[in-house]
Design a protein around this motif. Structure first.
Motif, PDB file in Angstrom:
ATOM      1  N   LEU A 148      56.554  60.775  13.307  1.00 33.98           N
ATOM      2  CA  LEU A 148      56.838  59.954  14.480  1.00 33.98           C
ATOM      3  C   LEU A 148      55.746  60.211  15.506  1.00 33.98           C
ATOM      4  N   LEU A 149      55.052  59.139  15.924  1.00 31.49           N
ATOM      5  CA  LEU A 149      53.992  59.324  16.900  1.00 31.49           C
ATOM      6  C   LEU A 149      54.586  59.636  18.259  1.00 31.49           C
ATOM      7  N   SER A 150      54.408  60.878  18.675  1.00 29.69           N
ATOM      8  CA  SER A 150      54.818  61.330  19.994  1.00 29.69           C
ATOM      9  C   SER A 150      53.548  61.468  20.832  1.00 29.69           C
ATOM     10  N   SER A 151      53.534  62.388  21.768  1.00 32.13           N
ATOM     11  CA  SER A 151      52.338  62.595  22.590  1.00 32.13           C
ATOM     12  C   SER A 151      52.399  63.970  23.216  1.00 32.13           C
ATOM     13  N   THR A 163      60.553  65.838   4.786  1.00 31.49           N
ATOM     14  CA  THR A 163      59.732  66.641   5.683  1.00 31.49           C
ATOM     15  C   THR A 163      59.306  65.735   6.830  1.00 31.49           C
ATOM     16  N   ALA A 164      59.799  66.009   8.036  1.00 27.89           N
ATOM     17  CA  ALA A 164      59.542  65.113   9.173  1.00 27.89           C
ATOM     18  C   ALA A 164      58.948  65.886  10.334  1.00 27.89           C
ATOM     19  N   ILE A 165      57.957  65.263  10.981  1.00 29.84           N
ATOM     20  CA  ILE A 165      57.337  65.910  12.149  1.00 29.84           C
ATOM     21  C   ILE A 165      57.198  64.917  13.301  1.00 29.84           C
ATOM     22  N   ALA A 166      57.148  65.473  14.513  1.00 26.74           N
ATOM     23  CA  ALA A 166      56.654  64.734  15.674  1.00 26.74           C
ATOM     24  C   ALA A 166      55.155  64.991  15.710  1.00 26.74           C
ATOM     25  N   LEU A 167      54.374  63.948  16.011  1.00 27.76           N
ATOM     26  CA  LEU A 167      52.921  64.037  15.819  1.00 27.76           C
ATOM     27  C   LEU A 167      52.165  63.575  17.060  1.00 27.76           C
ATOM     28  N   GLN A 204      57.326  73.057   7.181  1.00 29.15           N
ATOM     29  CA  GLN A 204      56.809  72.569   8.471  1.00 29.15           C
ATOM     30  C   GLN A 204      57.702  71.490   9.085  1.00 29.15           C
ATOM     31  N   SER A 205      58.748  71.090   8.361  1.00 28.13           N
ATOM     32  CA  SER A 205      59.617  70.032   8.897  1.00 28.13           C
ATOM     33  C   SER A 205      60.234  70.474  10.220  1.00 28.13           C
ATOM     34  N   GLY A 206      60.331  69.518  11.154  1.00 28.48           N
ATOM     35  CA  GLY A 206      60.937  69.802  12.454  1.00 28.48           C
ATOM     36  C   GLY A 206      59.950  70.286  13.485  1.00 28.48           C
ATOM     37  N   ARG A 207      58.644  70.335  13.127  1.00 28.77           N
ATOM     38  CA  ARG A 207      57.659  70.824  14.093  1.00 28.77           C
ATOM     39  C   ARG A 207      56.979  69.673  14.829  1.00 28.77           C
ATOM     40  N   PHE A 208      56.307  70.053  15.926  1.00 30.96           N
ATOM     41  CA  PHE A 208      55.537  69.101  16.741  1.00 30.96           C
ATOM     42  C   PHE A 208      54.077  69.504  16.545  1.00 30.96           C
ATOM     43  N   LEU A 209      53.343  68.702  15.773  1.00 32.13           N
ATOM     44  CA  LEU A 209      51.983  69.056  15.366  1.00 32.13           C
ATOM     45  C   LEU A 209      50.989  68.018  15.882  1.00 32.13           C
ATOM     46  N   ASP A 210      49.737  68.452  16.078  1.00 31.20           N
ATOM     47  CA  ASP A 210      48.712  67.471  16.409  1.00 31.20           C
ATOM     48  C   ASP A 210      47.980  67.052  15.135  1.00 31.20           C
TER      49      ASP A 210
END
Ligand code: NAP
Length: 222
Positions: free
Chosen positions: A126-129, A168-172, A208-214
């Motif tokens: 999911l594209l976050s910021s 496996t889901a991340i905020a990105l 790594q699921s559940g993390r906020f990664l760049d």
């Protein structure tokens, strides 16, 4: 070859995601609000299927989920987003930004979950910021950062359910990317951002699921 879905593919980072995945032989399900006038998206080469989707529409989301119900989506990227940098947003503008940036990503992924579960890679981004870090912050509101912070909050609440289904889901955070949203003074090109995102998503592990990664795979502060 694997399948990827890019939600919000008409311009900027979304368009580049489609370009790179298609160039690498993936089948790409690309959504746009204007499939009849796809612009640059229509000129890309490769196995690209265009679908009409405005993420504010539950009907569009359901129709797209139905269209890909028999497709195994290895990678699902919710990219669509809007910037509203006005210091004092109206209630209507606030509702619109929250709808597109915070509610729609969760609603869209939830509707497409079975297709992701049916795949081998089962990866969601999911594209976050980075502007979401430390937000929402009611004492000093910033609509864009607050809406992405609200997305992160909702993501962290629902991600355990997705993980339980093998996803496996991340905020990105994609980096500070030169697009219509930011302008040319931003630091990196869409090509650089998307190369990093692809390599991150290709090598990501369930741990790594559940993390906020760049886009380089580095942790971003919630
Ligand atoms: N650029 C950066 O530095 C940066 C940094 C952090 C996070 N991000 C995030 O990365 C994502 C992509 O940003 P970008 O820079 O590529 O932005 P952009 O160039 O402004 O593109 C935004 C994309 O979102 C789509 N979109 C907007 N509202 C939509 C809706 N209601 N339904 C469906 N699609 C919709 C747009 O489609 P239309 O052409 O139809 O409007 C367009 O394809 C966004 O979520 C943004 O918040 C960007």
């Amino acid at each position: 070859m694997p399948n990827v879905a890019v939600i919000g593919a008409s311009r900027g980072i979304g368009l580049e995601l489609v370009r790179q995945y298609a160039a690498n032989g993936w089948r790409v399900y690309a959504t746009t609000r204007t499939p009849d006038q796809p612009g640059e998206l229509g000129k890309l080469r490769g196995d690209i299927r265009l679908h009409h989707l405005d993420v504010r529409s539950d009907t569009h989301i359901a129709r797209f989920a139905d269209a890909v119900s028999k497709v195994a989506l290895d990678v699902l990227i919710h990219n669509a987003g809007v910037l509203n940098s006005r210091a004092r947003a109206s209630p209507e503008e606030t509702a619109e930004a929250m709808r597109i940036n915070a509610q729609a990503p969760i609603a869209t992924v939830s509707a497409l979950l079975d297709s992701v579960v049916a795949s081998e890679q089962k990866t969601v981004a999911l594209l976050s910021s980075i502007q979401a870090s430390g937000r929402p912050r009611p004492s000093s509101p910033d609509l864009y950062g607050d809406s992405k912070g609200e997305l992160n909050k909702r993501f962290r609440a629902i991600e355990p359910e997705w993980r339980a289904r093998g996803i496996t889901a991340i905020a990105l955070h994609p980096g500070y990317v030169k697009t219509d949203m930011t302008g040319q003074h931003a630091s990196i090109t869409p090509a650089e951002s998307v190369s990093g995102i692809r390599s991150l998503l290709n090598s990501i592990s369930p741990a790594q699921s559940g993390r906020f990664l760049d886009y380089r795979g580095k942790d971003v502060a919630w």
